[in-house]
Design a protein around this motif. Structure first.
Motif, PDB file in Angstrom:
ATOM      1  N   UNK A  70       0.834  -1.168   0.054  1.00 16.29           N
ATOM      2  CA  UNK A  70      -0.222  -0.151  -0.050  1.00 16.29           C
ATOM      3  C   UNK A  70       0.860   1.272  -0.017  1.00 16.29           C
ATOM      4  N   UNK A  71       1.883   1.357   0.754  1.00 14.66           N
ATOM      5  CA  UNK A  71       2.777   2.616   0.967  1.00 14.66           C
ATOM      6  C   UNK A  71       3.493   2.541  -0.447  1.00 14.66           C
ATOM      7  N   UNK A  76       4.572   5.501  -5.505  1.00 17.91           N
ATOM      8  CA  UNK A  76       4.703   5.407  -6.906  1.00 17.91           C
ATOM      9  C   UNK A  76       3.755   6.363  -7.438  1.00 17.91           C
ATOM     10  N   UNK A  77       2.509   6.530  -6.723  1.00 14.35           N
ATOM     11  CA  UNK A  77       1.439   7.562  -7.420  1.00 14.35           C
ATOM     12  C   UNK A  77       2.092   8.718  -7.280  1.00 14.35           C
ATOM     13  N   UNK A  78       2.738   9.100  -6.249  1.00 11.15           N
ATOM     14  CA  UNK A  78       3.233  10.335  -5.908  1.00 11.15           C
ATOM     15  C   UNK A  78       4.405  10.753  -6.701  1.00 11.15           C
ATOM     16  N   UNK A  79       5.148  10.023  -7.138  1.00 14.75           N
ATOM     17  CA  UNK A  79       6.463  10.200  -8.131  1.00 14.75           C
ATOM     18  C   UNK A  79       5.958  10.165  -9.519  1.00 14.75           C
ATOM     19  N   UNK A  80       5.037   9.269  -9.927  1.00 17.79           N
ATOM     20  CA  UNK A  80       4.617   9.023 -11.297  1.00 17.79           C
ATOM     21  C   UNK A  80       3.747  10.246 -11.910  1.00 17.79           C
ATOM     22  N   UNK A  82       1.763  12.591  -9.715  1.00 16.10           N
ATOM     23  CA  UNK A  82       1.752  13.820  -9.049  1.00 16.10           C
ATOM     24  C   UNK A  82       3.054  14.817  -9.195  1.00 16.10           C
ATOM     25  N   UNK A  83       4.073  14.061  -9.694  1.00 15.85           N
ATOM     26  CA  UNK A  83       5.416  14.679 -10.013  1.00 15.85           C
ATOM     27  C   UNK A  83       6.153  15.180  -8.938  1.00 15.85           C
ATOM     28  N   UNK A  84       6.072  14.430  -7.671  1.00 15.95           N
ATOM     29  CA  UNK A  84       6.756  14.840  -6.534  1.00 15.95           C
ATOM     30  C   UNK A  84       8.001  14.477  -6.849  1.00 15.95           C
ATOM     31  N   UNK A  85       9.194  15.285  -6.052  1.00 11.78           N
ATOM     32  CA  UNK A  85      10.701  15.235  -6.198  1.00 11.78           C
ATOM     33  C   UNK A  85      10.909  15.269  -7.636  1.00 11.78           C
ATOM     34  N   UNK A  86      10.420  15.767  -8.524  1.00  9.57           N
ATOM     35  CA  UNK A  86      10.784  16.112  -9.915  1.00  9.57           C
ATOM     36  C   UNK A  86      11.080  17.607  -9.824  1.00  9.57           C
TER      37      UNK A  86
END
Length: 104
Positions: A70-71, A76-80, A82-86
């Motif tokens: 789940x985590x 994965x959702x946040x990075x892919x 939501x483009x977090x950490x881009x």
């Protein structure tokens, strides 16, 4: 499931993740320092230092708390999506030591 939750210490898990995060941040700073020193190191020294940093990262991950599916999916959702950490090119440039920044 009740015995699992009975023995689960959330504050300990949070502490373990913070320790891992602190160790990874320190390694990141050492990578930046290595980039800064490129002009004074030989290729062999750079390769040696890079390999040492890779080994340190491996050790941190081997001793870090594991995550559940789940985590993993949330990250994965946040990075892919939501483009977090881009970072933009300008943001990346500002992270580099001044002598390695793009000349304008």
């Amino acid at each position: 499931n009740l015995p699992y939750f009975k023995n689960f210490d959330l504050s300990d898990k949070i502490k373990q993740h913070r320790v891992t995060s602190d160790k990874l941040w320190d390694i990141r700073e050492d990578y930046v320092s290595l980039l800064t020193d490129f002009g004074t190191l030989t290729n062999e020294e750079i390769i040696f230092e890079r390999n040492e940093l890779k080994n340190r990262i491996y050790t941190v991950y081997c001793h870090s708390p594991k995550t559940n599916s789940k985590s993993y999916k949330q990250a994965q959702q946040a990075l892919k999506c939501d483009e977090e950490q881009f970072f933009s090119a300008e943001e990346l440039d500002r992270m580099l030591p001044e002598q390695l920044r793009e000349k304008k």
